[in-house]
Design an enzyme around this catalytic site. Structure first.
Site, mmCIF file in Angstrom:
data_model
loop_
_atom_site.group_PDB
_atom_site.id
_atom_site.type_symbol
_atom_site.label_atom_id
_atom_site.label_comp_id
_atom_site.label_asym_id
_atom_site.label_seq_id
_atom_site.Cartn_x
_atom_site.Cartn_y
_atom_site.Cartn_z
ATOM 1 N N HIS A 19 46.283 63.210 98.402
ATOM 2 C CA HIS A 19 45.006 62.962 99.085
ATOM 3 C C HIS A 19 44.578 64.205 99.868
ATOM 4 C CE1 HIS A 19 46.314 58.502 99.220
ATOM 5 N NE2 HIS A 19 45.339 58.586 98.338
ATOM 6 N N LYS A 43 43.254 44.678 96.921
ATOM 7 C CA LYS A 43 44.599 44.940 97.433
ATOM 8 C C LYS A 43 44.777 44.137 98.723
ATOM 9 C CE LYS A 43 44.658 49.759 95.823
ATOM 10 N NZ LYS A 43 44.771 51.155 96.265
ATOM 11 N N ARG A 93 43.862 61.593 89.041
ATOM 12 C CA ARG A 93 45.197 62.046 88.662
ATOM 13 C C ARG A 93 45.342 62.097 87.151
ATOM 14 N NH1 ARG A 93 47.868 57.507 92.200
ATOM 15 N NH2 ARG A 93 46.423 56.494 90.850
ATOM 16 N N SER A 131 49.935 56.282 96.756
ATOM 17 C CA SER A 131 50.410 55.593 97.958
ATOM 18 C C SER A 131 51.430 54.528 97.595
ATOM 19 C CB SER A 131 49.235 54.957 98.702
ATOM 20 O OG SER A 131 48.378 55.945 99.222
#
Length: 168
Positions: A19, A43, A93, A131
């Site tokens: 990040h 989430k 990513r 994360s």
């Protein structure tokens, strides 16, 4: 000339070196970068509260003078309009990230026609990092020093590290 404001949105649960790579690079392109901690309603179980995530992000971005951290619980497009942001910065990513992020970019453009989305690929050394990986490694007592900044390692270990008999 109008100030060029970009937003780096995310749940940042917790904020990683990947990040920070995107945030640092974005800060060299814009007058101001807002790291925006958002509620991700898909989430439901986060390791850190929004206030804790804001605090962790502030600690690791404190040396970036044109970066600030904020929290918002509503639509990203509404926040962007409110602060006068011109661009959303989204880190990618892998190709698998693109489809979802592209859909979100089109939705945000529909909601706020002046808002652009810029995709930045993460540095190759962070392509695997997320994360959720940090949370998993920390929960199992693994070394997370390659994944997150030293300023927040103890916070993550205290919250997620293996529980001893004394801490139960």
């Amino acid at each position: 000339m109008e100030k060029r404001i970009a937003i780096c949105p995310g749940s940042f649960d917790p904020i990683t070196k990947g990040h920070l790579d995107i945030i640092r690079r974005a800060s060299s392109l814009f007058d101001e970068v807002i790291v925006l901690i958002l509620v991700n309603y898909s989430k439901s179980n986060t390791a850190f509260t929004p206030a804790e995530r804001v605090e962790l992000a502030r600690r690791v971005t404190k040396d970036m003078p044109n970066v600030r951290v904020d929290f918002f619980g509503g639509l990203l497009a509404d926040y962007a309009s409110h602060v006068g942001a011109c661009t959303l910065i989204k880190g990618l990513r892998a190709v698998s990230d693109f489809e979802y992020e592209f859909q979100m970019a089109l939705t945000n453009k529909k909601l706020c026609p002046t808002l652009e989305t810029m995709f930045m690929t993460t540095d190759i050394k962070y392509m695997y990092l997320s994360s959720s990986i940090v949370r998993e490694v920390a929960t199992m007592g693994g070394d997370i020093s390659e994944f997150v900044c030293p300023e927040i390692i103890d916070d993550i270990r205290r919250r997620l590290g293996p529980k001893t008999e004394e801490s139960k």
